[in-house]
Design an enzyme around this catalytic site. Structure first.
Site, PDB file in Angstrom:
ATOM      1  N   GLY A  48     -48.941  60.962  -0.119  1.00 37.39           N
ATOM      2  CA  GLY A  48     -48.468  59.761  -0.788  1.00 37.39           C
ATOM      3  C   GLY A  48     -49.620  58.671   0.257  1.00 37.39           C
ATOM      4  CG  ASN A 102     -51.868  56.385  -2.666  1.00 32.35           C
ATOM      5  OD1 ASN A 102     -50.880  56.146  -2.553  1.00 32.35           O
ATOM      6  ND2 ASN A 102     -52.067  56.943  -4.079  1.00 32.35           N
ATOM      7  N   GLY A 119     -47.370  55.911   4.441  1.00 29.30           N
ATOM      8  CA  GLY A 119     -48.528  56.565   4.577  1.00 29.30           C
ATOM      9  C   GLY A 119     -50.626  56.035   4.516  1.00 29.30           C
ATOM     10  CB  SER A 156     -34.670  57.183   4.831  1.00 31.79           C
ATOM     11  OG  SER A 156     -33.920  55.969   4.064  1.00 31.79           O
ATOM     12  CE1 TYR A 163     -35.699  57.318  -0.837  1.00 34.51           C
ATOM     13  CE2 TYR A 163     -34.034  56.147   0.117  1.00 34.51           C
ATOM     14  CZ  TYR A 163     -35.160  56.596  -0.228  1.00 34.51           C
ATOM     15  OH  TYR A 163     -36.025  56.647   1.004  1.00 34.51           O
TER      16      TYR A 163
END
Length: 329
Positions: free
Chosen positions: A45, A47, A51, A176, A203
């Site tokens: 990730g 991009n 990240g 997280s 999540y």
């Protein structure tokens, strides 16, 4: 008297503003004089968002940086931006879809063929609010956020173990503080989430899984020069985690401008704890732990169940065993 009250009000406001800026909007900053020429970093990730900022900082330090994401076109554009900002041309973009186990195995084969070393693995990619089950029969968010990184790390382990005989290796799993809401029922991972509360809970479960994965990795890698860390980067403004989401736009946090202004960090600040766990000399004494704002943070009880950590590990092995063609950790 009025002037005194006004002065007190101004003073308190200044203190609150300072705290808001330093603790909420920025957080701790990590600085290093280390150079990383000859070191290889893989960031999933990489991009956009945290990240990408992490990739830029590693590139500035001279490392070879590989960003792996499902959107190859976006990754190629990000690659050129990372090169332009860092002045380091040793940056590469590769395709990786963490929801697709075939994609992960193909990626690892290509990575093994092209890269001799792997010093830093940053499991950063993630998703939230995605509906449905994956082809593997598990909830998509659980696959993207946990099973995918679990399989990827396993398939790269032979290279990392070999590397650790010469140079230390670090694995950073981006979690997280939402994990505190992630109390697990393993039956959940095979069913879809219904409603906002259920989606948030799913999540949170994956972020709890990231922590258990980090802790179990640390236990199982004793004897190798490989250390593991779970990181809460802080909520950030620009991230692709919401691009997967089926949530209504007004519920997507980056779409709420007031929330952005008051609580969300720029990606460069969110990257600081990832850099700290990747590069700091002292942190190796705290392998397997959870970090926030460049410091170890005590876990809530929900993340301390050793027996469940082993159960989740075995469940993850069972979910990916068809693809675990190499020696298990």
């Amino acid at each position: 008297m009025l002037q005194k009250k006004y002065a007190i009000f101004v003073f308190i406001s200044f203190i609150m503003l300072y705290y808001w800026k330093k603790r909420i909007k920025q957080g701790a900053k990590y600085k290093t004089k280390m150079r990383l020429e000859g070191k290889t970093v893989l960031i999933t990730g990489g991009n956009s968002g945290v990240g990408k900022s992490t990739a830029i900082e590693f590139a500035k330090l001279g490392a070879k940086v590989i960003i792996a994401s499902r959107n190859v076109q976006k990754s190629r554009k990000a690659k050129m931006e990372i090169i332009a900002e860092s002045g380091n041309f040793d940056v590469f973009a590769m395709h990786l879809d963490l929801e697709n186990f075939e994609s992960i195995t193909s990626f690892v084969k290509e990575f093994d063929d092209q890269q001799e070393y792997l010093h830093y693995l940053i499991n950063n990619a993630g998703a939230v609010g995605v509906h449905g089950l994956s082809e593997s029969g598990y909830h998509r968010v659980f696959v993207i956020n946990h099973l995918g990184p679990f399989l990827l790390t396993h398939l790269l382990m032979k290279k990392m173990k070999k590397q650790s005989l010469k140079d230390p290796v670090r694995i950073v799993n981006v979690s997280s503080n939402m994990y505190i809401f992630g109390k697990f029922n393993l039956e959940d991972i095979r069913t879809d989430a219904i409603g906002l509360i259920s989606e948030v809970r799913r999540y949170a479960q994956t972020k709890l899984a990231n922590i258990y994965f980090t802790r179990e990795l640390n236990k199982r890698l004793q004897g190798f020069n490989i250390t593991t860390y779970a990181v809460h980067p802080g909520s950030t403004i620009t991230t692709d985690i919401w691009s997967w989401s089926n949530l209504p736009y007004f519920l997507k946090v980056p779409g709420n401008h007031l929330v952005r202004i008051l609580f969300l960090r720029e990606p460069i600040y969110a990257a600081q704890t990832i850099l700290y766990c990747s590069l700091d000399d002292e942190v190796t004494r705290m392998s397997g732990e959870y970090f926030k704002d460049c410091a170890r943070e005590e876990l809530w009880e929900v993340a301390k169940d050793e027996a469940f950590g082993e159960t989740l590990w075995e469940a993850s092995v069972a979910a990916t065993e068809k693809y675990l063609t190499r020696e298990l950790i």
